[in-house]
Design a protein around this motif. Structure first.
Motif, PDB file in Angstrom:
ATOM      1  N   VAL A  20      22.694 -54.955   3.624  1.00  0.00           N
ATOM      2  CA  VAL A  20      21.202 -55.073   2.802  1.00  0.00           C
ATOM      3  C   VAL A  20      20.046 -55.888   3.343  1.00  0.00           C
ATOM      4  O   VAL A  20      19.240 -56.535   2.988  1.00  0.00           O
ATOM      5  CB  VAL A  20      21.820 -55.690   1.302  1.00  0.00           C
ATOM      6  CG1 VAL A  20      23.091 -55.498   1.275  1.00  0.00           C
ATOM      7  CG2 VAL A  20      23.092 -57.560   2.419  1.00  0.00           C
ATOM      8  N   SER A  21      20.441 -56.272   4.599  1.00  0.00           N
ATOM      9  CA  SER A  21      19.165 -56.599   5.474  1.00  0.00           C
ATOM     10  C   SER A  21      17.744 -56.540   5.860  1.00  0.00           C
ATOM     11  O   SER A  21      18.620 -55.109   5.613  1.00  0.00           O
ATOM     12  CB  SER A  21      19.707 -57.393   6.613  1.00  0.00           C
ATOM     13  OG  SER A  21      18.979 -57.688   6.747  1.00  0.00           O
ATOM     14  N   ALA A  22      17.399 -56.685   5.325  1.00  0.00           N
ATOM     15  CA  ALA A  22      15.789 -56.328   5.186  1.00  0.00           C
ATOM     16  C   ALA A  22      15.454 -55.378   5.036  1.00  0.00           C
ATOM     17  O   ALA A  22      14.913 -54.574   4.819  1.00  0.00           O
ATOM     18  CB  ALA A  22      15.017 -56.627   7.385  1.00  0.00           C
ATOM     19  N   LEU A  23      15.877 -54.713   3.919  1.00  0.00           N
ATOM     20  CA  LEU A  23      15.396 -53.689   2.859  1.00  0.00           C
ATOM     21  C   LEU A  23      14.309 -53.817   2.006  1.00  0.00           C
ATOM     22  O   LEU A  23      14.167 -54.927   1.478  1.00  0.00           O
ATOM     23  CB  LEU A  23      16.678 -52.481   2.512  1.00  0.00           C
ATOM     24  CG  LEU A  23      17.589 -52.692   3.674  1.00  0.00           C
ATOM     25  CD1 LEU A  23      19.467 -52.150   2.714  1.00  0.00           C
ATOM     26  CD2 LEU A  23      17.208 -51.789   4.764  1.00  0.00           C
ATOM     27  N   LYS A  81      24.557 -66.884   1.236  1.00  0.00           N
ATOM     28  CA  LYS A  81      23.073 -67.028   1.816  1.00  0.00           C
ATOM     29  C   LYS A  81      22.715 -65.585   2.888  1.00  0.00           C
ATOM     30  O   LYS A  81      20.901 -65.487   2.546  1.00  0.00           O
ATOM     31  CB  LYS A  81      23.557 -67.876   3.183  1.00  0.00           C
ATOM     32  CG  LYS A  81      21.804 -67.982   3.592  1.00  0.00           C
ATOM     33  CD  LYS A  81      21.928 -69.213   4.860  1.00  0.00           C
ATOM     34  CE  LYS A  81      20.892 -69.451   5.650  1.00  0.00           C
ATOM     35  NZ  LYS A  81      20.010 -68.646   5.803  1.00  0.00           N
ATOM     36  N   SER A  82      23.533 -64.955   2.728  1.00  0.00           N
ATOM     37  CA  SER A  82      23.306 -63.338   3.424  1.00  0.00           C
ATOM     38  C   SER A  82      21.913 -62.469   2.671  1.00  0.00           C
ATOM     39  O   SER A  82      20.656 -62.265   2.761  1.00  0.00           O
ATOM     40  CB  SER A  82      24.456 -62.921   3.859  1.00  0.00           C
ATOM     41  OG  SER A  82      23.615 -61.315   4.429  1.00  0.00           O
ATOM     42  N   LEU A  83      23.093 -62.473   1.237  1.00  0.00           N
ATOM     43  CA  LEU A  83      21.986 -61.419   0.620  1.00  0.00           C
ATOM     44  C   LEU A  83      20.726 -62.729  -0.373  1.00  0.00           C
ATOM     45  O   LEU A  83      19.985 -62.002  -0.742  1.00  0.00           O
ATOM     46  CB  LEU A  83      22.724 -61.243  -0.818  1.00  0.00           C
ATOM     47  CG  LEU A  83      22.922 -60.881  -1.802  1.00  0.00           C
ATOM     48  CD1 LEU A  83      22.260 -58.671  -1.601  1.00  0.00           C
ATOM     49  CD2 LEU A  83      24.236 -60.442  -3.240  1.00  0.00           C
ATOM     50  N   SER A  84      20.726 -63.485  -0.046  1.00  0.00           N
ATOM     51  CA  SER A  84      19.895 -64.734  -1.075  1.00  0.00           C
ATOM     52  C   SER A  84      18.944 -64.738  -0.083  1.00  0.00           C
ATOM     53  O   SER A  84      17.501 -63.890  -0.390  1.00  0.00           O
ATOM     54  CB  SER A  84      20.504 -65.966  -1.086  1.00  0.00           C
ATOM     55  OG  SER A  84      19.091 -66.895  -1.320  1.00  0.00           O
ATOM     56  N   ASP A  85      18.370 -64.242   1.446  1.00  0.00           N
ATOM     57  CA  ASP A  85      17.726 -64.595   2.516  1.00  0.00           C
ATOM     58  C   ASP A  85      16.978 -62.655   2.165  1.00  0.00           C
ATOM     59  O   ASP A  85      16.251 -62.774   2.656  1.00  0.00           O
ATOM     60  CB  ASP A  85      17.956 -64.158   3.775  1.00  0.00           C
ATOM     61  CG  ASP A  85      18.925 -65.791   3.749  1.00  0.00           C
ATOM     62  OD1 ASP A  85      17.783 -66.688   3.443  1.00  0.00           O
ATOM     63  OD2 ASP A  85      18.915 -66.369   5.277  1.00  0.00           O
ATOM     64  N   SER A  86      18.410 -61.866   2.092  1.00  0.00           N
ATOM     65  CA  SER A  86      17.716 -60.064   2.080  1.00  0.00           C
ATOM     66  C   SER A  86      16.911 -59.469   0.605  1.00  0.00           C
ATOM     67  O   SER A  86      16.141 -59.548   0.912  1.00  0.00           O
ATOM     68  CB  SER A  86      18.683 -59.283   2.342  1.00  0.00           C
ATOM     69  OG  SER A  86      19.307 -59.724   3.042  1.00  0.00           O
ATOM     70  N   LEU A  87      16.816 -60.765  -0.301  1.00  0.00           N
ATOM     71  CA  LEU A  87      16.570 -60.522  -1.998  1.00  0.00           C
ATOM     72  C   LEU A  87      14.636 -61.050  -1.673  1.00  0.00           C
ATOM     73  O   LEU A  87      14.174 -60.622  -1.947  1.00  0.00           O
ATOM     74  CB  LEU A  87      17.086 -61.164  -2.466  1.00  0.00           C
ATOM     75  CG  LEU A  87      18.517 -60.153  -3.359  1.00  0.00           C
ATOM     76  CD1 LEU A  87      19.216 -61.938  -4.404  1.00  0.00           C
ATOM     77  CD2 LEU A  87      18.129 -59.256  -3.757  1.00  0.00           C
ATOM     78  N   ALA A 142      14.767 -60.591 -12.678  1.00  0.00           N
ATOM     79  CA  ALA A 142      14.791 -60.834 -13.903  1.00  0.00           C
ATOM     80  C   ALA A 142      15.089 -61.794 -14.756  1.00  0.00           C
ATOM     81  O   ALA A 142      15.739 -62.681 -13.344  1.00  0.00           O
ATOM     82  CB  ALA A 142      15.240 -59.462 -14.926  1.00  0.00           C
ATOM     83  N   GLY A 143      14.760 -62.548 -15.375  1.00  0.00           N
ATOM     84  CA  GLY A 143      14.362 -63.726 -15.817  1.00  0.00           C
ATOM     85  C   GLY A 143      14.005 -64.978 -15.467  1.00  0.00           C
ATOM     86  O   GLY A 143      14.484 -66.274 -15.554  1.00  0.00           O
ATOM     87  N   GLY A 144      13.214 -64.393 -14.314  1.00  0.00           N
ATOM     88  CA  GLY A 144      12.526 -65.192 -13.644  1.00  0.00           C
ATOM     89  C   GLY A 144      14.497 -66.678 -12.573  1.00  0.00           C
ATOM     90  O   GLY A 144      13.538 -67.794 -12.066  1.00  0.00           O
ATOM     91  N   ILE A 145      14.999 -66.026 -12.707  1.00  0.00           N
ATOM     92  CA  ILE A 145      15.888 -66.678 -11.495  1.00  0.00           C
ATOM     93  C   ILE A 145      16.288 -66.871 -10.154  1.00  0.00           C
ATOM     94  O   ILE A 145      14.712 -65.753 -10.027  1.00  0.00           O
ATOM     95  CB  ILE A 145      17.608 -66.113 -11.953  1.00  0.00           C
ATOM     96  CG1 ILE A 145      17.514 -64.580 -11.377  1.00  0.00           C
ATOM     97  CG2 ILE A 145      17.911 -66.484 -12.647  1.00  0.00           C
ATOM     98  CD1 ILE A 145      19.030 -64.226 -11.688  1.00  0.00           C
ATOM     99  N   SER A 146      16.370 -67.227  -9.298  1.00  0.00           N
ATOM    100  CA  SER A 146      16.203 -67.254  -8.101  1.00  0.00           C
ATOM    101  C   SER A 146      16.901 -66.664  -7.342  1.00  0.00           C
ATOM    102  O   SER A 146      18.007 -65.896  -7.719  1.00  0.00           O
ATOM    103  CB  SER A 146      16.282 -68.880  -7.640  1.00  0.00           C
ATOM    104  OG  SER A 146      17.911 -69.446  -7.532  1.00  0.00           O
ATOM    105  N   ALA A 147      16.519 -66.520  -5.534  1.00  0.00           N
ATOM    106  CA  ALA A 147      17.324 -65.239  -5.155  1.00  0.00           C
ATOM    107  C   ALA A 147      19.117 -65.880  -4.843  1.00  0.00           C
ATOM    108  O   ALA A 147      19.889 -65.371  -5.151  1.00  0.00           O
ATOM    109  CB  ALA A 147      16.420 -65.660  -4.061  1.00  0.00           C
ATOM    110  N   GLY A 148      18.919 -67.574  -4.798  1.00  0.00           N
ATOM    111  CA  GLY A 148      20.146 -68.125  -4.583  1.00  0.00           C
ATOM    112  C   GLY A 148      21.265 -67.549  -6.145  1.00  0.00           C
ATOM    113  O   GLY A 148      22.307 -67.213  -5.671  1.00  0.00           O
ATOM    114  N   GLN A 149      20.406 -67.539  -6.800  1.00  0.00           N
ATOM    115  CA  GLN A 149      21.962 -67.384  -8.106  1.00  0.00           C
ATOM    116  C   GLN A 149      21.471 -66.658  -8.277  1.00  0.00           C
ATOM    117  O   GLN A 149      22.560 -66.113  -8.977  1.00  0.00           O
ATOM    118  CB  GLN A 149      20.427 -68.732  -9.579  1.00  0.00           C
ATOM    119  CG  GLN A 149      20.066 -69.694  -9.055  1.00  0.00           C
ATOM    120  CD  GLN A 149      19.368 -70.002 -10.472  1.00  0.00           C
ATOM    121  OE1 GLN A 149      17.748 -69.545 -11.087  1.00  0.00           O
ATOM    122  NE2 GLN A 149      19.636 -71.143 -10.952  1.00  0.00           N
TER     123      GLN A 149
END
Length: 228
Positions: free
Chosen positions: A102-105, A158-164, A172-179
């Motif tokens: 999922v990194s940098a895609l 953190k890894s998934l959040s960074d990739s997002l 959707a819904g204006g949520i953050s990448a971390g959420q």
């Protein structure tokens, strides 16, 4: 508890002693021995992953894993110390593989990678059940694996959040990448437990895909729209 404590110290001493002996080896022998040690560890993890996935954590012995990996029980203990430690290594490797995928895609590729991980989990119920049990037990602060699983979830989020963020996903819904990352892991873990308990009632692939659609947008935007 006392017996486990003493065994861990014996294993630690054995590993430290072996490392000392390795360092005393002639310079030319060290790279070859180091490479063989890494290769042996990979073989053990491969065998454990296969057997845990097929039969479950509790049904498989360390001696069976050693035999399947072409090594001995004492060598396995030298590398991993315990069955719990070996399970943690199996899970860590799977996490690293997903993180790499999922990194940098693009957003669509991240969604596809998450679905690929879910498909893999759905074919290895034994490992999924082992992880669910181990993670639940590790919520106890006094559990020996508590810190491991705490760090595991922190790093995974953190890894998934960074990739997002890197992929500029319009969530959707204006949520953050971390959420979004926390929600994805929460939904996946919860669905896995329900699927393990009632596999005839829970279609983990469809439900995971539906949730990803809610976060990432309609299926038409996916890079592999028919991939299930």
């Amino acid at each position: 508890m006392a017996a486990t404590y003493n065994l861990n110290h014996v294993v630690y001493f054995f590993n430290a002693y072996s490392t000392h002996m390795e360092n005393d080896a002639p310079e030319a022998q060290r790279p070859r021995r180091y490479a063989k040690g890494i290769e042996r560890r990979h073989a053990i993890i491969d065998a454990a992953s296969k057997l845990f996935g097929e039969r479950g954590y509790r049904a498989v012995s360390l001696r069976e894993i050693a035999a399947a990996s072409g090594t001995t029980h004492s060598t396995l203990i030298h590398h991993f110390g315990s069955k719990d430690e070996l399970l943690q290594e199996v899970i860590t490797r799977r996490d690293e593989e997903v993180a790499t995928q999922v990194s940098a895609l693009t957003p669509g590729e991240i969604a596809d990678a998450l679905m690929a991980a879910t498909r893999r989990n759905s074919s290895e119920a034994g490992i999924v059940a082992s992880f669910a049990t181990a993670a639940a037990e590790a919520t106890d602060p006094d559990h020996p694996a508590h810190q491991h699983y705490k760090e595991r979830y922190s790093k995974a989020r953190k890894s998934l959040s960074d990739s997002l963020v890197q992929a500029n996903v319009d969530l959707a819904g204006g949520i953050s990448a971390g959420q979004a990352a926390a929600l994805l892991f929460a939904v996946e873990d919860g669905l896995q437990i329900q699927w393990l308990l009632t596999p005839d009632e829970i279609d983990i692939l469809e439900l995971t895909d539906r949730f990803i659609q809610l976060l990432f947008g309609p299926r038409a935007e996916r890079s592999e729209p028919d991939s299930r």
